[in-house]
Write a protein that holds these residues in place. Structure first.
Motif, PDB file in Angstrom:
ATOM      1  N   ASP A  30       0.831  -1.203   0.000  1.00  0.00           N
ATOM      2  CA  ASP A  30       0.000   0.000   0.000  1.00  0.00           C
ATOM      3  C   ASP A  30       0.866   1.254   0.000  1.00  0.00           C
ATOM      4  O   ASP A  30       1.899   1.312   0.691  1.00  0.00           O
ATOM      5  CB  ASP A  30      -0.888   0.029   1.245  1.00  0.00           C
ATOM      6  CG  ASP A  30      -1.898  -1.103   1.279  1.00  0.00           C
ATOM      7  OD1 ASP A  30      -1.949  -1.883   0.312  1.00  0.00           O
ATOM      8  OD2 ASP A  30      -2.627  -1.200   2.286  1.00  0.00           O
ATOM      9  N   GLU A  31       0.456   2.236  -0.795  1.00  0.00           N
ATOM     10  CA  GLU A  31       1.084   3.560  -0.814  1.00  0.00           C
ATOM     11  C   GLU A  31       2.595   3.500  -1.064  1.00  0.00           C
ATOM     12  O   GLU A  31       3.364   4.252  -0.486  1.00  0.00           O
ATOM     13  CB  GLU A  31       0.804   4.301   0.496  1.00  0.00           C
ATOM     14  CG  GLU A  31      -0.680   4.500   0.760  1.00  0.00           C
ATOM     15  CD  GLU A  31      -0.949   5.404   1.940  1.00  0.00           C
ATOM     16  OE1 GLU A  31      -0.361   6.506   1.994  1.00  0.00           O
ATOM     17  OE2 GLU A  31      -1.750   5.000   2.816  1.00  0.00           O
ATOM     18  N   SER A  32       3.009   2.607  -1.952  1.00  0.00           N
ATOM     19  CA  SER A  32       4.444   2.426  -2.194  1.00  0.00           C
ATOM     20  C   SER A  32       4.968   3.190  -3.404  1.00  0.00           C
ATOM     21  O   SER A  32       6.168   3.130  -3.693  1.00  0.00           O
ATOM     22  CB  SER A  32       4.762   0.934  -2.355  1.00  0.00           C
ATOM     23  OG  SER A  32       3.920   0.334  -3.322  1.00  0.00           O
ATOM     24  N   ASP A  83       4.751   7.027  -5.842  1.00  0.00           N
ATOM     25  CA  ASP A  83       4.334   8.429  -5.912  1.00  0.00           C
ATOM     26  C   ASP A  83       3.339   8.674  -7.033  1.00  0.00           C
ATOM     27  O   ASP A  83       2.548   9.625  -6.976  1.00  0.00           O
ATOM     28  CB  ASP A  83       5.566   9.327  -6.130  1.00  0.00           C
ATOM     29  CG  ASP A  83       6.562   9.214  -4.999  1.00  0.00           C
ATOM     30  OD1 ASP A  83       6.182   9.499  -3.855  1.00  0.00           O
ATOM     31  OD2 ASP A  83       7.715   8.816  -5.262  1.00  0.00           O
ATOM     32  N   ARG A  96      -4.723   1.783  -4.470  1.00  0.00           N
ATOM     33  CA  ARG A  96      -4.148   1.237  -3.238  1.00  0.00           C
ATOM     34  C   ARG A  96      -2.642   1.456  -3.144  1.00  0.00           C
ATOM     35  O   ARG A  96      -2.111   1.786  -2.075  1.00  0.00           O
ATOM     36  CB  ARG A  96      -4.457  -0.269  -3.152  1.00  0.00           C
ATOM     37  CG  ARG A  96      -3.872  -0.951  -1.916  1.00  0.00           C
ATOM     38  CD  ARG A  96      -4.151  -2.439  -1.927  1.00  0.00           C
ATOM     39  NE  ARG A  96      -3.493  -3.139  -3.023  1.00  0.00           N
ATOM     40  CZ  ARG A  96      -2.212  -3.506  -3.014  1.00  0.00           C
ATOM     41  NH1 ARG A  96      -1.421  -3.203  -1.994  1.00  0.00           N
ATOM     42  NH2 ARG A  96      -1.696  -4.150  -4.055  1.00  0.00           N
ATOM     43  N   ARG A 105       0.566   6.640  -3.187  1.00  0.00           N
ATOM     44  CA  ARG A 105       0.474   7.356  -1.907  1.00  0.00           C
ATOM     45  C   ARG A 105      -0.733   8.287  -1.910  1.00  0.00           C
ATOM     46  O   ARG A 105      -1.245   8.671  -2.962  1.00  0.00           O
ATOM     47  CB  ARG A 105       1.757   8.165  -1.673  1.00  0.00           C
ATOM     48  CG  ARG A 105       1.999   9.257  -2.695  1.00  0.00           C
ATOM     49  CD  ARG A 105       3.161  10.138  -2.296  1.00  0.00           C
ATOM     50  NE  ARG A 105       3.487  11.107  -3.316  1.00  0.00           N
ATOM     51  CZ  ARG A 105       2.825  12.255  -3.507  1.00  0.00           C
ATOM     52  NH1 ARG A 105       1.783  12.550  -2.747  1.00  0.00           N
ATOM     53  NH2 ARG A 105       3.182  13.094  -4.465  1.00  0.00           N
ATOM     54  N   ARG A 106      -1.155   8.684  -0.726  1.00  0.00           N
ATOM     55  CA  ARG A 106      -2.260   9.627  -0.617  1.00  0.00           C
ATOM     56  C   ARG A 106      -1.859  10.951  -1.266  1.00  0.00           C
ATOM     57  O   ARG A 106      -0.774  11.459  -1.022  1.00  0.00           O
ATOM     58  CB  ARG A 106      -2.634   9.831   0.850  1.00  0.00           C
ATOM     59  CG  ARG A 106      -3.142   8.572   1.518  1.00  0.00           C
ATOM     60  CD  ARG A 106      -3.375   8.771   3.006  1.00  0.00           C
ATOM     61  NE  ARG A 106      -3.620   7.489   3.654  1.00  0.00           N
ATOM     62  CZ  ARG A 106      -4.812   6.900   3.744  1.00  0.00           C
ATOM     63  NH1 ARG A 106      -5.866   7.511   3.216  1.00  0.00           N
ATOM     64  NH2 ARG A 106      -4.952   5.737   4.336  1.00  0.00           N
ATOM     65  N   ARG A 162      -5.345  10.208  -5.887  1.00  0.00           N
ATOM     66  CA  ARG A 162      -5.864   9.528  -4.706  1.00  0.00           C
ATOM     67  C   ARG A 162      -6.140  10.576  -3.647  1.00  0.00           C
ATOM     68  O   ARG A 162      -5.267  11.400  -3.330  1.00  0.00           O
ATOM     69  CB  ARG A 162      -4.869   8.507  -4.174  1.00  0.00           C
ATOM     70  CG  ARG A 162      -5.371   7.872  -2.874  1.00  0.00           C
ATOM     71  CD  ARG A 162      -4.489   6.756  -2.382  1.00  0.00           C
ATOM     72  NE  ARG A 162      -4.990   6.266  -1.083  1.00  0.00           N
ATOM     73  CZ  ARG A 162      -4.532   5.186  -0.476  1.00  0.00           C
ATOM     74  NH1 ARG A 162      -3.562   4.473  -1.025  1.00  0.00           N
ATOM     75  NH2 ARG A 162      -5.020   4.828   0.691  1.00  0.00           N
TER      76      ARG A 162
END
Length: 272
Positions: free
Chosen positions: A107-109, A111, A137, A140-141, A270
């Motif tokens: 998750d979030e791995s 950019d 998923r 990243r946020r 995201r």
């Protein structure tokens, strides 16, 4: 989970060379337009970028040259082998076999994530949603996603441009495409593409929103120029090439004309 249909794998393993499909002559229009839109949105790097369904690594190569670290995932063994041979990019490109619907990454791995090919061949809406959710998923946020699709009207315009439409068999294919977006090539003629799904622009945006992505913009890549083969003679002239690109940019965000392009490119984020 179902694998890609055999005819799709055969198309890419034997019929079409993705390493050169958009890197030569007038076919570079798709590459140039994709590259400029992605660069327009990406923040300054270096970034960790995931290229899902990245084919032979055409986009991964220029992203690496821009200084980014790129990991490519593709379901076609030939493509992964080609991407791994991108020696000009050194260690900045890695590649592995994989499925857009079930990514192996944490998750979030990343950019940013490119999903420029998978939606072409995921005919089922559930599969497309799963691929978009997986891309969401692993980014990243606040990270960006670039999602490609083929226009619902691509086979109609391609058929007129290259005169396939005068063949009753191809016309029947087009009728099906226009009705439900499901493109079939029962005769497996390479120039008629392979099993695929063609999107309406608003449908692509809705699918991204269903995957809980914030849509930044939805663009048509090539505009009318992509269907005018006589422009190929002008592409090698720098001034003429600039004119062709000007025409594509001028209508890229016009909703009434987005479906005119062969390819759609949706930029999403995201939510933070």
């Amino acid at each position: 989970m179902e694998h890609l249909p055999d005819e799709v794998l055969t198309h890419y393993e034997q019929d079409v060379d993705e390493a050169t499909r958009i890197t030569e002559g007038f076919r570079r229009l798709e590459l140039v337009r994709t590259r400029e839109i992605v660069r327009r949105h990406l923040p300054s790097g270096p970034l960790r970028v995931l290229d899902v369904g990245g084919g032979a690594g055409v986009h991964a190569a220029w992203l690496a040259e821009d200084g980014h670290q790129v990991h490519l995932v593709d379901p076609v063994a030939r493509h992964v082998d080609q991407a791994r041979r991108l020696t000009a990019s050194g260690d900045s490109v890695t590649a592995e076999l994989g499925d857009a619907r079930e990514l192996p990454d944490a998750d979030e791995s990343f950019d940013a994530v490119l999903v420029l090919g998978p939606l072409y061949h995921l005919v089922g809406a559930d599969d497309r949603l799963r691929a978009l959710r997986e891309a969401r998923r692993v980014v990243r946020r606040g990270g960006l996603l670039f999602v490609g699709a083929i226009s619902r009207f691509a086979s109609l315009f391609d058929g007129l441009s290259r005169e396939f439409l005068f063949d009753p068999e191809f016309r029947a294919v087009v009728v099906d495409d226009l009705r439900d977006g499901r493109h079939r090539n029962p005769g497996t003629r390479p120039e008629w593409f392979t099993t695929a799904y063609f999107h309406r622009p608003d449908e692509l945006q809705q699918e991204a929103e269903n995957a809980r992505l914030d849509v930044v913009e939805l663009l048509g890549l090539e505009g009318l120029a992509g269907w005018l083969p006589h422009l190929a003679d002008r592409w090698s002239n720098e001034d003429d090439r600039d004119t062709i690109l000007f025409a594509a940019r001028a209508v890229e965000s016009e909703p009434a004309l987005s479906g005119l392009s062969a390819h759609l490119l949706l930029v999403a984020r995201r939510p933070a």
